[in-house]
Scaffold this active site. Structure first.
Site, PDB file in Angstrom:
ATOM      1  N   LEU A 101      46.667 -22.753  12.195  1.00  0.00           N
ATOM      2  CA  LEU A 101      47.622 -21.811  12.564  1.00  0.00           C
ATOM      3  C   LEU A 101      47.195 -20.386  12.374  1.00  0.00           C
ATOM      4  O   LEU A 101      46.972 -20.086  11.261  1.00  0.00           O
ATOM      5  CB  LEU A 101      48.861 -22.375  12.307  1.00  0.00           C
ATOM      6  CG  LEU A 101      49.469 -23.781  12.713  1.00  0.00           C
ATOM      7  CD1 LEU A 101      50.975 -24.036  11.961  1.00  0.00           C
ATOM      8  CD2 LEU A 101      49.642 -23.777  13.987  1.00  0.00           C
ATOM      9  N   ASP A 102      47.790 -19.524  13.429  1.00  0.00           N
ATOM     10  CA  ASP A 102      47.264 -17.881  13.091  1.00  0.00           C
ATOM     11  C   ASP A 102      48.188 -17.452  11.802  1.00  0.00           C
ATOM     12  O   ASP A 102      49.217 -18.215  11.569  1.00  0.00           O
ATOM     13  CB  ASP A 102      47.569 -17.253  14.230  1.00  0.00           C
ATOM     14  CG  ASP A 102      46.710 -17.604  15.379  1.00  0.00           C
ATOM     15  OD1 ASP A 102      45.420 -18.097  15.242  1.00  0.00           O
ATOM     16  OD2 ASP A 102      47.149 -17.493  16.604  1.00  0.00           O
TER      17      ASP A 102
END
Ligand code: URA
Length: 237
Positions: A101-102
């Site tokens: 996930l960013d």
């Protein structure tokens, strides 16, 4: 069956390159036999000894479901010393995130030291659905919604949302929240989907991963998966 160096790397023991070095230097045994060739394929259940260390057996496996907060990197280590998702989990096991996930994305992230399961979950053929709630700086027109529903091409490859629903529209602030299901694993895929229509994602949260959700957890909190959940994830194969 997987290549030996990949299985060693997935166990968290060392990098793939280092694993190749160990194989070249004749420091690896599979089921008691010295490995003399590089391309060997093994099963995750095989007994693998690297430089005198027996790699994790199934009993040592750990599985966590983390509610990733914003401002944390999805990796094991960070050269700049920033906090990583692995730092958030209190364990001495060499766990790593399943997918990514960013930095500014929140939500459900699995962490484990079970390379076989991680491989199953990340393999494109298994089409594991992830639901994301994306807040964007605009409101999709009905035409854009339909185009997205049918699928769009990003970098030459089509992506068709497995689920698409507008949850909220705010005409005053000109923002909207859209629940979108994705079964592939390309980096920044949700942001790129909305960029395709010239919208920016202001907030992004992963709500679900297959049948798992964030119920009972706050950002930064985590729990172990139950045996039943682990078996159900294996069954996605
Ligand atoms: N898609 C993105 O754009 N970012 C994420 O963190 C996950 C999916």
């Amino acid at each position: 069956m997987e290549r030996l160096q990949k299985v060693i790397a997935n166990s968290g023991y060392c990098s793939r390159r280092k694993a190749e070095e160990y194989i070249q230097n004749r420091k690896v045994y599979v089921n008691g036999e010295l490995v003399t060739e590089m391309g060997m394929k093994v099963h995750y259940d095989d007994e693998i000894v690297v430089n005198g260390t027996l790699l994790n057996s199934k009993e040592d496996k750990e599985y966590y479901l983390l509610y990733k907060p914003e401002g944390v990197i999805t990796s094991v280590k960070d050269e700049k010393g920033r906090q990583t998702v692995v730092n958030l989990v209190d364990t001495t096991a060499r766990i790593y995130p399943v997918g990514r996930l960013d930095y500014n994305t929140t939500g459900l992230l699995l962490l484990t030291n079970d390379g076989e399961l991680a491989n199953i979950l990340m393999h494109p053929s298994h089409q594991v659905e992830k639901l994301y709630l994306a807040k964007i700086n605009g409101i999709l027109t009905p035409q854009e919604f339909m185009r997205l529903k049918k699928g769009i091409v990003i970098d030459g490859r089509k992506v068709v949302p497995s689920y698409l629903k507008v949850k909220k529209e705010n005409r005053e602030s000109n923002t909207s929240s859209i629940l979108i299901g994705i079964t592939e694993g390309r980096n920044h895929i949700v942001k790129r989907i909305f960029e395709h229509f010239s919208y920016k994602v202001i907030h992004l949260k992963r709500e679900t991963y297959a049948f798992l959700n964030l119920q009972g957890l706050k950002p930064g909190e985590y729990r172990r998966l139950s045996i039943k959940e682990i078996k159900k994830l294996y069954a996605l194969k």
